[in-house]
Scaffold this active site. Structure first.
Site, PDB file in Angstrom:
ATOM      1  N   CYS A 126       6.558   7.385   7.819  1.00 52.86           N
ATOM      2  CA  CYS A 126       7.468   8.165   7.976  1.00 52.86           C
ATOM      3  C   CYS A 126       5.940  10.129   7.997  1.00 52.86           C
ATOM      4  O   CYS A 126       4.766   9.619   8.198  1.00 52.86           O
ATOM      5  CB  CYS A 126       8.132   9.216   7.136  1.00 52.86           C
ATOM      6  SG  CYS A 126       7.559   9.442   4.874  1.00 52.86           S
ATOM      7  N   HIS A 159       0.327  -6.561  -8.485  1.00 51.33           N
ATOM      8  CA  HIS A 159       0.532  -5.848 -10.025  1.00 51.33           C
ATOM      9  C   HIS A 159       2.334  -5.346 -10.019  1.00 51.33           C
ATOM     10  O   HIS A 159       3.101  -6.334 -11.018  1.00 51.33           O
ATOM     11  CB  HIS A 159       0.083  -4.684 -10.528  1.00 51.33           C
ATOM     12  CG  HIS A 159      -0.713  -5.251 -10.793  1.00 51.33           C
ATOM     13  ND1 HIS A 159      -1.968  -4.877 -11.442  1.00 51.33           N
ATOM     14  CD2 HIS A 159      -2.410  -6.210 -10.759  1.00 51.33           C
ATOM     15  CE1 HIS A 159      -3.211  -4.902 -12.072  1.00 51.33           C
ATOM     16  NE2 HIS A 159      -3.553  -5.960 -11.029  1.00 51.33           N
TER      17      HIS A 159
END
Length: 212
Positions: A126, A159
């Site tokens: 976007c 992570h």
């Protein structure tokens, strides 16, 4: 990018053409190679909403859902080319012009392809990436990171077990897109005790309901 590096990953030395700085356990910056292999899902650690952890599987092309609103449309073709250049298949979820559309609709359509199991990961584009991130992370089972540079793209997977990233077309230069896409699609969840515990707590947040 630093030419010439050798990195020991899980006890195995891996030579690479260049390395990327990443935090080491002691808080300093260590060097590790970009992960260039694809992933596939497994059933070792099932997640809510159909999510499953990503484990390394070499030479396996992925299906990647790609969605952009009108602000992201000018960068969409560059993202598609980067995905396909890596040998992956793109599932195009729109939009197909610069005519105004609502980013929550595009985000939901794109992410639902991942949640259904029809795609492995999603890339959202976007204007700034912010709206797509907010919309995506409201969908149970989606973990979307903001990736305006390669480090964040692979760190979100390693992570946080992200299955989607958002890119801002107004902020990311075309020349950086291939690096961002490569790092995201090549990254693998660390899958150790600490990361599993933290991701489990992220998943638990999906079950929260607003206070009356």
């Amino acid at each position: 990018m630093v030419p010439g590096a050798e990195h020991v990953m899980r006890g195995e030395a891996v030579d690479c053409a260049y390395a990327i700085a990443r935090p080491a356990a002691n808080g300093c910056m260590a060097r590790s190679p970009p992960l260039s292999h694809s992933i596939q899902h497994c059933n070792v650690h099932p997640q809510p909403g159909g999510r499953q952890c990503a484990l390394l599987k070499k030479e396996q092309p992925m299906k990647v859902a790609l969605g952009a609103d009108h602000a992201g449309y000018p960068l969409k073709s560059a993202v598609r080319e980067a995905i396909e250049a890596l040998g992956h298949e793109v599932i195009d979820c729109g939009t197909h012009s610069c005519d105004p559309v609502d980013f929550p609709d595009i985000t939901r359509t794109t992410c639902e392809v991942v949640l259904s199991g029809s795609a492995d990961r999603a890339v959202l584009v976007c204007g700034t990436g912010q709206g797509a991130v907010m919309a995506a992370n409201k969908l149970p089972g989606v973990r979307c990171g903001l990736a305006h540079e390669p480090f964040s793209a692979h760190q979100a997977v390693e992570h946080d077990d992200a299955n989607a990233i958002a890119i801002g077309a107004w902020l990311v230069p075309h020349a950086l897109v291939p690096d961002i896409v490569r790092e995201f699609l090549g990254a693998v969840f660390d899958d150790d005790e600490e990361t599993r515990r933290r991701v489990a707590k992220l998943n638990a947040l999906d079950a929260l309901t607003p206070a009356p």
